[in-house]
Design a protein around this motif. Structure first.
Motif, PDB file in Angstrom:
ATOM      1  N   MET A 762       0.836  -1.200   0.000  1.00 50.44           N
ATOM      2  CA  MET A 762       0.000   0.000   0.000  1.00 50.44           C
ATOM      3  C   MET A 762       0.870   1.248   0.000  1.00 50.44           C
ATOM      4  O   MET A 762       1.917   1.302   0.660  1.00 50.44           O
ATOM      5  CB  MET A 762      -0.917   0.020   1.225  1.00 50.44           C
ATOM      6  N   PHE A 763       0.451   2.237  -0.747  1.00 49.50           N
ATOM      7  CA  PHE A 763       1.082   3.557  -0.775  1.00 49.50           C
ATOM      8  C   PHE A 763       2.581   3.455  -1.089  1.00 49.50           C
ATOM      9  O   PHE A 763       3.435   3.932  -0.337  1.00 49.50           O
ATOM     10  CB  PHE A 763       0.859   4.295   0.541  1.00 49.50           C
ATOM     11  N   VAL A 764       2.867   2.845  -2.218  1.00 51.99           N
ATOM     12  CA  VAL A 764       4.265   2.708  -2.652  1.00 51.99           C
ATOM     13  C   VAL A 764       4.796   4.097  -3.014  1.00 51.99           C
ATOM     14  O   VAL A 764       4.223   4.805  -3.857  1.00 51.99           O
ATOM     15  CB  VAL A 764       4.368   1.762  -3.853  1.00 51.99           C
ATOM     16  N   GLU A 765       5.900   4.465  -2.370  1.00 53.03           N
ATOM     17  CA  GLU A 765       6.489   5.793  -2.560  1.00 53.03           C
ATOM     18  C   GLU A 765       7.838   5.680  -3.245  1.00 53.03           C
ATOM     19  O   GLU A 765       8.715   4.930  -2.805  1.00 53.03           O
ATOM     20  CB  GLU A 765       6.674   6.484  -1.205  1.00 53.03           C
ATOM     21  N   LEU A 766       8.011   6.448  -4.315  1.00 58.11           N
ATOM     22  CA  LEU A 766       9.300   6.600  -4.985  1.00 58.11           C
ATOM     23  C   LEU A 766       9.874   7.965  -4.657  1.00 58.11           C
ATOM     24  O   LEU A 766       9.140   8.958  -4.552  1.00 58.11           O
ATOM     25  CB  LEU A 766       9.137   6.463  -6.502  1.00 58.11           C
ATOM     26  N   ASP A 767      11.188   8.034  -4.498  1.00 56.61           N
ATOM     27  CA  ASP A 767      11.831   9.319  -4.223  1.00 56.61           C
ATOM     28  C   ASP A 767      13.302   9.222  -4.582  1.00 56.61           C
ATOM     29  O   ASP A 767      13.838   8.125  -4.805  1.00 56.61           O
ATOM     30  CB  ASP A 767      11.672   9.692  -2.745  1.00 56.61           C
ATOM     31  N   LEU A 768      13.943  10.377  -4.657  1.00 54.41           N
ATOM     32  CA  LEU A 768      15.388  10.459  -4.804  1.00 54.41           C
ATOM     33  C   LEU A 768      15.960  10.975  -3.488  1.00 54.41           C
ATOM     34  O   LEU A 768      15.366  11.847  -2.846  1.00 54.41           O
ATOM     35  CB  LEU A 768      15.776  11.398  -5.951  1.00 54.41           C
ATOM     36  N   THR A 769      17.105  10.476  -3.090  1.00 57.89           N
ATOM     37  CA  THR A 769      17.644  10.825  -1.778  1.00 57.89           C
ATOM     38  C   THR A 769      18.100  12.269  -1.690  1.00 57.89           C
ATOM     39  O   THR A 769      17.995  12.896  -0.632  1.00 57.89           O
ATOM     40  CB  THR A 769      18.822   9.906  -1.428  1.00 57.89           C
ATOM     41  N   GLU A 770      18.602  12.829  -2.793  1.00 62.37           N
ATOM     42  CA  GLU A 770      19.144  14.187  -2.756  1.00 62.37           C
ATOM     43  C   GLU A 770      18.398  15.137  -3.665  1.00 62.37           C
ATOM     44  O   GLU A 770      18.039  16.248  -3.261  1.00 62.37           O
ATOM     45  CB  GLU A 770      20.632  14.165  -3.135  1.00 62.37           C
ATOM     46  N   ASN A 778       2.561   8.039  -7.942  1.00 61.54           N
ATOM     47  CA  ASN A 778       3.282   7.797  -6.703  1.00 61.54           C
ATOM     48  C   ASN A 778       2.260   7.539  -5.601  1.00 61.54           C
ATOM     49  O   ASN A 778       1.092   7.914  -5.727  1.00 61.54           O
ATOM     50  CB  ASN A 778       4.170   8.985  -6.336  1.00 61.54           C
ATOM     51  N   TYR A 779       2.672   6.896  -4.549  1.00 56.58           N
ATOM     52  CA  TYR A 779       1.799   6.526  -3.436  1.00 56.58           C
ATOM     53  C   TYR A 779       0.636   5.679  -3.941  1.00 56.58           C
ATOM     54  O   TYR A 779      -0.520   5.900  -3.628  1.00 56.58           O
ATOM     55  CB  TYR A 779       1.305   7.779  -2.702  1.00 56.58           C
ATOM     56  N   PHE A 780       0.986   4.674  -4.741  1.00 51.95           N
ATOM     57  CA  PHE A 780       0.005   3.778  -5.349  1.00 51.95           C
ATOM     58  C   PHE A 780       0.065   2.417  -4.661  1.00 51.95           C
ATOM     59  O   PHE A 780       0.966   2.127  -3.866  1.00 51.95           O
ATOM     60  CB  PHE A 780       0.271   3.630  -6.846  1.00 51.95           C
ATOM     61  N   HIS A 781      -0.903   1.560  -4.976  1.00 53.73           N
ATOM     62  CA  HIS A 781      -0.978   0.226  -4.391  1.00 53.73           C
ATOM     63  C   HIS A 781      -0.569  -0.816  -5.433  1.00 53.73           C
ATOM     64  O   HIS A 781      -0.836  -0.658  -6.631  1.00 53.73           O
ATOM     65  CB  HIS A 781      -2.396  -0.081  -3.904  1.00 53.73           C
ATOM     66  N   LEU A 782       0.024  -1.903  -4.960  1.00 56.96           N
ATOM     67  CA  LEU A 782       0.428  -3.006  -5.825  1.00 56.96           C
ATOM     68  C   LEU A 782      -0.003  -4.321  -5.202  1.00 56.96           C
ATOM     69  O   LEU A 782       0.292  -4.577  -4.028  1.00 56.96           O
ATOM     70  CB  LEU A 782       1.952  -3.030  -5.996  1.00 56.96           C
ATOM     71  N   SER A 783      -0.686  -5.144  -5.973  1.00 55.18           N
ATOM     72  CA  SER A 783      -1.000  -6.490  -5.496  1.00 55.18           C
ATOM     73  C   SER A 783       0.221  -7.391  -5.612  1.00 55.18           C
ATOM     74  O   SER A 783       1.195  -7.066  -6.309  1.00 55.18           O
ATOM     75  CB  SER A 783      -2.166  -7.068  -6.296  1.00 55.18           C
TER      76      SER A 783
END
Length: 819
Positions: A762-770, A778-783
């Motif tokens: 639930m609420f999969v978040e992608l980001d870059l560290t810097e 973004n903030y999506f769900h995956l079965s």
């Protein structure tokens, strides 16, 4: 006309000091002190508390400039200030020109007799706004809901004195441009364009107002250019103090809000001549459109909706506040990025909140270009005003000037008298005199509507936000006008309570969230990273602190395992809460015709209601908005073990596709039930097309906690909308631990990120560290055992990065990683 630009290098000092500091105009005291290394960053840790004291002093700005007789061979010479913040005394070569007291006005002074050949000295003394309002408040306390008491006494952006999302930093300075203007014979004072739409044609009435018109040799020329720059029509006419030129446009290209059509802009170029000599001119861009507000009595009360080119649209957007407490740091590029984010998130509307100031011209230019309807508040918010004759004259001049400046813009949807003042008189127990209550009616239901009718009769004027029928008659009634709903958040009502609201137009509602860790690190040290530390609490300005955030977190999610997880989960609260409201109101399109959430942006790094933080970083809510503001929205309303499926179509074409739904088991995403169906929904409508009952499967509390509903809208063989619904709160759901894997590749300069999960995530978040990036989702769900491909927008990277650098910085997590 001759113009001498006085912007650029000035010098400034505190009134009681002798050393001068290099300064810039346009600019401000805070900006100049920081540039000179004489002031700490007010946004760092608790520095804002000390920075406020700077505004307890007076300051002097100085400009020395030279004039030669050949520069100003003019009958009239004016010194023009486009923005003085706020209590200013102006001296030119020792002559006191004026004392001003309104940040929102442009001032001009006749200086022909005071200028001299050679060197001239211009001094602007700016008096302390804090001392002024404190003295006024001491003499006669007057109510306001936020900020430093007494701010209603000064015509200065209210938010500068502190708000429940911003610091008390009442900066002062020369915040807009300064120039000397010389002219002969006549000056173009006003251009007002009125449109008449009928039978596939548009008639334009271009009304010109001239100052100091003196002789019959003066004439005007107006050129109408098409959106691609071609001359469409040109007329010349002998001038008079007021001149009308009429034009007829066949086959007009109409301007539409985002999502409904294109945004072609025509140009109206005006030039004033005396014989062959050009005296003055202007250039306006206009969109050919009609905009009104529909208010029709119906079975629920009275409707309230923007009507553009005869089409009633559902307004989707957010409330806009200043992008920086230090105005000098705002730029066109930053505003363009912010408004482009709105367009990319399917906004068609933006509300300019009344506790600030009228934005720069480029703000409205960009809204014209992007198709963002502007709900424009006048500059009164959450306060009581003593409507003396002097105050009336001041705000009438302020309103006239800004209406004339903004009224030609295609994006302008309505003028609104104030923010929450009528509501405050009725429901907030403000305990003020009957005289001041009568002043409210005089100001907002008599004087300002008269100004609007005289200056811009083509634009709808609305008394207040919220308002229903006026004159203190149930101002926040959901059945009339617009509504603000703060029962969720301030009054701790559950998210589901939004579904009990049926507003005609919801113009304010929302929940707070922290910014991400990259933003928190800009103002906090490692030892500050506790949600109840002085620094973290200081970067949340509502009197209740972060208690509402903790409360809602306790109601919907498990407590995060560490500080780094807290901002992430707080953003999920915000996104989910607002989603509940918007989806419900869009399902009830027709009864409700607008959802504008509070708020779009921040003025400094802070925990707030914003969906985009001070640095332009998208919170979870901004990604959610992209989904729930999608032109075609598939949504689910769950109750107990049942769920209804709804499709909302905010386009002018019927849409046809099919819906796939699957009831899945949480532990392994196995399908317990599924179905699909073809669906067609008419233009500008919403329909419930399926009732699902899972009583046989979700027959116990354990079953409700261990299943979720997944659904997709498929159009032209592609999934264009999808979502997931739980039947219990997230904290009660049996969420498995998900392990995510991510791969990246570059195809045709496009970065594609493939995310795979081995369990329901639930609420999969992608980001870059810097660095900063915006992703296609973004903030999506995956079965379980599913993957999704997300595109990283290279144009929105904070700096150019190679694929290898992106891979090195890329992070991925989901809700189960926060527990």
């Amino acid at each position: 006309m001759l113009i001498l630009d006085l912007n650029g290098n000035w010098s400034m000092r505190r009134w009681d000091e002798t050393d001068w500091t290099e300064a810039s105009v346009p600019g401000s005291v805070y900006n100049d002190l920081m540039n000179a290394g004489k002031m700490e960053d007010p946004y760092y840790r608790e520095n804002d508390r000390e920075a406020t004291k700077i505004s307890e002093h007076d300051y002097v700005y100085r400009k020395v400039f030279s004039i030669h007789s050949s520069q100003m061979p003019c009958d009239q010479v004016l010194l023009r200030f486009e923005g003085l913040d706020t209590l200013a005394e102006i001296l030119l070569n020792g002559h006191l020109l004026a004392c001003t007291n309104n940040m929102h006005r442009t001032y001009e002074f006749d200086v022909k007799d005071y200028l001299r050949q050679g060197e001239n000295e211009l001094l602007v003394t700016l008096r302390s706004p804090l001392q002024y309002i404190r003295e006024k408040y001491k003499e006669n306390p007057i109510w306001s809901v936020n900020g430093e008491p007494g701010f209603p006494y000064i015509r200065k952006a209210h938010h500068m004195f502190g708000w429940d999302w911003g610091p008390n930093l009442p900066d002062l300075g020369i915040w807009r441009g300064v120039s000397i203007i010389g002219f002969n014979d006549a000056r173009l004072e006003d251009v007002y364009v009125t449109q008449h739409h009928a039978n596939g044609r548009v008639g334009l009435d271009v009304k010109l107002g001239l100052e100091n018109w003196s002789n019959s040799d003066i004439y005007v020329e107006v050129v109408i250019r098409t959106p691609d720059g071609q001359v469409l029509n040109k007329r010349t006419q002998a001038a008079s103090p007021v001149t009308h030129l009429l034009f007829d446009i066949e086959n007009p290209k109409l301007w539409w809000p985002n999502g409904f059509g294109e945004q072609p802009l025509y140009k109206v170029q005006t030039t004033v001549f005396n014989g062959e000599r050009q005296l003055d001119g202007s250039s306006l861009r206009i969109g050919l459109r009609t905009i009104s507000v529909t208010q029709n009595d119906d079975e629920w009360g009275r409707s309230f909706s923007f009507c553009v080119n005869g089409v009633d649209i559902f307004a989707m957007g957010a409330d806009y506040i200043p992008e920086d407490n230090i105005i000098a740091r705002m730029t066109r590029d930053k505003t363009a990025r912010l408004l482009k984010d709105c367009v990319d998130s399917n906004f068609n509307c933006i509300r300019v909140w009344g506790g600030a100031y009228f934005p720069e011209d480029y703000f409205y230019d960009l809204c014209d270009e992007y198709g963002l309807l502007v709900w424009q508040d006048l500059l009164f918010a959450c306060a009581v005003y003593d409507f003396t004759d002097e105050f009336r004259d001041n705000v009438v001049a302020e309103t006239e000037q800004n209406m004339k400046r903004i009224r030609h813009h295609a994006c302008l949807g309505l003028w609104c008298g104030n923010n929450e003042n009528e509501w405050a008189w009725v429901e907030w127990d403000i305990n003020q005199s009957l005289k001041l209550k009568a002043d409210y009616i005089k100001q907002f239901e008599v004087v300002l509507p008269e100004v609007a009718k005289r200056v811009d009769p083509n634009t709808f004027y609305w008394r207040a936000s919220p308002s229903s029928l006026g004159s203190f008659d149930r101002p926040n009634d959901e059945n009339f006008g617009d509504m603000h709903d703060w029962s969720i958040w301030h009054h701790r009502k559950p998210f589901t309570d939004f579904r009990n609201r049926y507003p005609r137009f919801m113009s304010e509602f929302g929940l707070q969230a922290f910014p991400g860790m990259k933003t928190i690190h800009t103002f906090a040290l490692p030892e500050d990273l506790n949600i109840f530390s002085n620094v973290i609490e200081n970067h949340q300005k509502h009197p209740n602190g972060i208690e509402p955030t903790v409360y809602y977190l306790s109601q919907y999610f498990k407590f995060p395992k560490n500080f780094e997880s807290f901002p992430y989960v707080s953003q999920l609260i915000q996104a989910e809460g607002v989603r509940y409201g918007v989806e419900h109101w869009r399902r009830n399109r027709g009864r409700c015709m607008g959802a504008v959430y509070w708020q779009l942006n921040d003025s400094w790094p802070v925990a707030s209601w914003a969906s985009i933080d001070y640095y332009g970083r998208w919170k979870a809510l901004q990604y959610a908005a992209k989904r729930f503001f999608a032109p075609v929205l598939l949504s689910v309303c769950e109750e107990g073990s049942s769920a209804s499926l709804h499709l909302t179509n905010e386009t002018m074409n019927a849409v046809t596709g099919y819906v796939v739904w699957r009831l899945r088991r949480a532990s392994d995403s196995a399908i317990a039930a599924s179905g699909e169906m073809n669906v067609e929904v008419e233009p500008l409508s919403s329909m419930k097309f399926k009732e699902l009952s899972f009583e046989d499967i979700l027959c116990s509390t354990a079953a409700l906690r261990s299943h979720y509903l997944e659904y997709e809208w498929i159009e032209n063989e592609g999934v264009t909308a999808s979502g997931t619904t739980l039947f219990v709160k997230a904290k009660e759901f049996e969420l498995p631990q998900a392990h995510l894997s991510v791969t990246c590749e570059e195809i045709d300069d496009e970065i594609r990120i493939k995310v795979y999960s081995d369990a329901f995530a639930m609420f999969v978040e992608l980001d870059l560290t810097e660095d900063d990036a915006v992703f296609s989702d973004n903030y999506f769900h995956l079965s379980a055992d599913q993957s999704r491909t997300i595109v990283l927008d290279r144009s929105r990277l904070s700096r150019p990065l190679s694929l290898a650098e992106i891979k090195e910085q890329l992070t991925c997590r989901s809700l189960s990683d926060s527990y």
